[in-house]
Design an enzyme around this catalytic site. Structure first.
Site, mmCIF file in Angstrom:
data_model
loop_
_atom_site.group_PDB
_atom_site.id
_atom_site.type_symbol
_atom_site.label_atom_id
_atom_site.label_comp_id
_atom_site.label_asym_id
_atom_site.label_seq_id
_atom_site.Cartn_x
_atom_site.Cartn_y
_atom_site.Cartn_z
ATOM 1 N N LYS A 253 51.542 9.241 122.165
ATOM 2 C CA LYS A 253 52.842 9.641 121.600
ATOM 3 C C LYS A 253 53.264 8.681 120.493
ATOM 4 O O LYS A 253 53.696 9.123 119.423
ATOM 5 C CB LYS A 253 53.890 9.684 122.726
ATOM 6 C CG LYS A 253 55.261 10.129 122.276
ATOM 7 C CD LYS A 253 56.017 10.790 123.406
ATOM 8 C CE LYS A 253 56.557 9.830 124.440
ATOM 9 N NZ LYS A 253 57.701 9.035 123.955
ATOM 10 N N GLY B 138 63.811 8.845 121.687
ATOM 11 C CA GLY B 138 64.302 7.577 121.158
ATOM 12 C C GLY B 138 63.422 7.050 120.040
ATOM 13 O O GLY B 138 63.904 6.468 119.064
ATOM 14 N N ARG C 249 71.788 6.554 124.902
ATOM 15 C CA ARG C 249 70.940 5.373 124.693
ATOM 16 C C ARG C 249 71.460 4.481 123.576
ATOM 17 O O ARG C 249 72.036 4.957 122.593
ATOM 18 C CB ARG C 249 69.496 5.819 124.441
ATOM 19 C CG ARG C 249 68.960 6.557 125.659
ATOM 20 C CD ARG C 249 67.532 6.953 125.500
ATOM 21 N NE ARG C 249 66.653 5.799 125.443
ATOM 22 C CZ ARG C 249 65.357 5.866 125.184
ATOM 23 N NH1 ARG C 249 64.800 7.046 124.946
ATOM 24 N NH2 ARG C 249 64.620 4.780 125.147
ATOM 25 N N ASP D 177 56.470 1.597 129.762
ATOM 26 C CA ASP D 177 56.736 2.977 130.186
ATOM 27 C C ASP D 177 56.054 3.338 131.508
ATOM 28 O O ASP D 177 56.203 4.454 132.001
ATOM 29 C CB ASP D 177 56.263 3.957 129.105
ATOM 30 C CG ASP D 177 57.115 3.848 127.849
ATOM 31 O OD1 ASP D 177 58.288 3.457 127.953
ATOM 32 O OD2 ASP D 177 56.596 4.155 126.754
ATOM 33 N N ARG E 175 59.096 10.810 132.635
ATOM 34 C CA ARG E 175 58.249 9.914 133.431
ATOM 35 C C ARG E 175 58.710 9.857 134.896
ATOM 36 O O ARG E 175 57.906 9.588 135.787
ATOM 37 C CB ARG E 175 58.168 8.526 132.793
ATOM 38 C CG ARG E 175 57.563 8.600 131.389
ATOM 39 C CD ARG E 175 56.941 7.328 130.893
ATOM 40 N NE ARG E 175 56.745 7.417 129.449
ATOM 41 C CZ ARG E 175 55.724 8.020 128.832
ATOM 42 N NH1 ARG E 175 54.761 8.588 129.545
ATOM 43 N NH2 ARG E 175 55.637 8.064 127.518
#
Ligand code: S3P
Length: 429
Positions: free
Chosen positions: A16, A88, A116, A313, A389
């Site tokens: 990504k 983000g 965020r 992540d 996730r």
């Protein structure tokens, strides 16, 4: 019922981080950049749409994507708000690009992205001359006006963030002179590697454990052919699944193993995972290998917080591995997880408790009691908080849960891993 073993060979979609950058840097080069292996997830498509809205022609040609770059400084003012969805990375990196263009842009996003923190990029980009009108607390929706010419700065990162580093470097691309970022703790270095590949004058110096990154402008980027390696963050779900589901023997092909990204595999190995790297090679300037993962008896460990940036992540899925290990796993230094797509410490603490795991949530980590390889009780419905996730991690927990695990929505998975369910079905059939 616990899942059948994961077996055979699978290939996860493109990285990504590299996919976003391929589109952005291609847009800022002069001429045609071809990209193979681009992740066609919603986050990356949000980047493509925003770049198109700023006058860049992007097309899909068979399996490849082609970006007709307009050159550094060549983006046009978008005539509508840029909808960043859940992403983000798209937001913060494009804010950096726009900061040194003489254009005005409005960014919007979904409910998760709109919570965020954006001050972490607003602060340095304001010093360079851009101006911002954010929503209260430095959030989206936000309108910004770039400055042309912007002013070069030297910026020491107050948080370990590749997004902030990249935003400043991208602003620096079109800022006359030298823009410097000092990184006390190394974070993923795709921006540095790729900008160099595109011909930018970018230097990295290491001194006393810090990285000093300088970008020189005026810069002209030359177009590239890019092969995007498989995403280690996506591969991590399958590496943990194969480690915890008895009888598994799985090969995950073409996994990017950049040392600023491979912390999850190193941590799993410290826990006793059986992960063998096959056919180590280079793809698109990044180290890549096929990972052969077999079921193993994991042991709880104390995870060194210094490894966090290289697996930032992957903590949600590491927590699932910890829940299946023998003994206690302790994590700390993870306050950044509270400002990801969700508050991942709180979301995973609640989710794992829901399926019967004993744990303690601290300010900056989780302390998890493992099941010694016994299936988890399962049951309950997991709140994913628009976080891909969390959804994928708890789907993997479902494979080793007696009553299975129900997830309130699988939709967020499409942001980063659209064929997750299909690959899981292939590997478990
Ligand atoms: C990313 C950097 C990381 C990571 C995100 C992608 C990037 O964020 O969590 O998924 O592509 O630069 P931070 O830089 O905010 O830690």
């Amino acid at each position: 019922m616990p899942s059948p073993p994961l077996t055979g060979r699978i290939r996860v979609p493109g990285d990504k981080s590299i996919s976003h950058r391929s589109l952005m840097f291609g847009a800022l080069a002069v001429g045609r950049t071809r990209i193979s292996g681009l992740l066609e997830g919603e986050d990356v498509l949000a980047t493509a749409a925003a770049i198109r809205a700023m006058g860049v022609h992007i097309e899909r040609d068979g399996d490849e994507w082609v970006v007709h770059g307009v050159g550094v400084g060549g983006l046009l003012q978008p005539d509508r708000a840029l909808d960043m969805g859940n992403s983000g990375t798209s937001t913060r990196l494009l804010m950096g690009v726009i900061a040194s263009h003489g254009i005005t842009a409005t960014f919007t996003g979904d409910a998760s992205l709109s919570k965020r923190p954006m001050n972490r990029v607003i602060d340095p980009l304001s010093t360079m001359g851009a101006s911002f009108t954010p929503s209260p607390g430095g959030t989206l929706p936000l309108t910004m006006e770039g400055m042309q010419p912007a002013v070069p700065i030297t910026y020491r990162l107050p948080v370990a963030s590749a997004q902030v580093k990249s935003a400043v470097l991208l602003a620096g691309l079109n800022t006359p002179g030298t823009t410097t970022v000092i990184e006390p703790v190394p974070t993923r270095d795709h921006t540095e590697r790729m900008l160099r590949g595109f011909g930018a004058e970018l230097t990295v110096e290491e001194a006393d454990g810090e990285r000093v990154i300088r970008i020189h402008s005026p810069a002209e980027l030359r177009p590239c052919d890019i092969a995007v390696p498989g995403d280690p963050s996506s591969a991590a779900f399958f590496a943990v699944a194969a480690s915890v589901v008895p009888g598994s023997d799985l090969v995950i092909e073409n996994v990017g193993l950049n040392p600023t990204r491979d912390g999850i595999f190193r941590t799993l190995e410290l826990m006793g995972a059986d992960i063998e790297k096959l056919d180590e090679r280079e793809v698109g300037g990044e180290p890549v290998a096929d990972l052969h993962v077999k079921h193993s008896h994991l042991r709880g460990i104390e995870v060194d917080p210094a490894i966090a940036p290289s697996m930032i992540d992957e903590f949600p899925i590491l927590f699932v591995a910890a829940a299946m290990a023998e003994g206690t796993t302790t994590t700390s230094g993870l306050e950044e997880l509270r400002v990801k797509e969700s508050d991942r410490l709180s979301a995973m603490a609640t989710a794992l408790q829901e399926v019967g795991v004993t744990l303690e949530e601290t300010d900056d980590g989780l302390i998890i009691e493992g099941s010694h390889g016994e299936p988890l009780p399962g049951g309950g419905t997991i709140a994913t908080h628009l976080d891909h996730r969390i959804a994928m991690s708890m789907a993997i927990a479902g494979l080793v849960s007696r009553k299975g695990v129900e997830i309130d929505s699988t939709e967020p998975i499409a942001t980063s891993f659209p064929n997750f369910a299909a690959l899981l079905a292939t590997a478990s059939s």
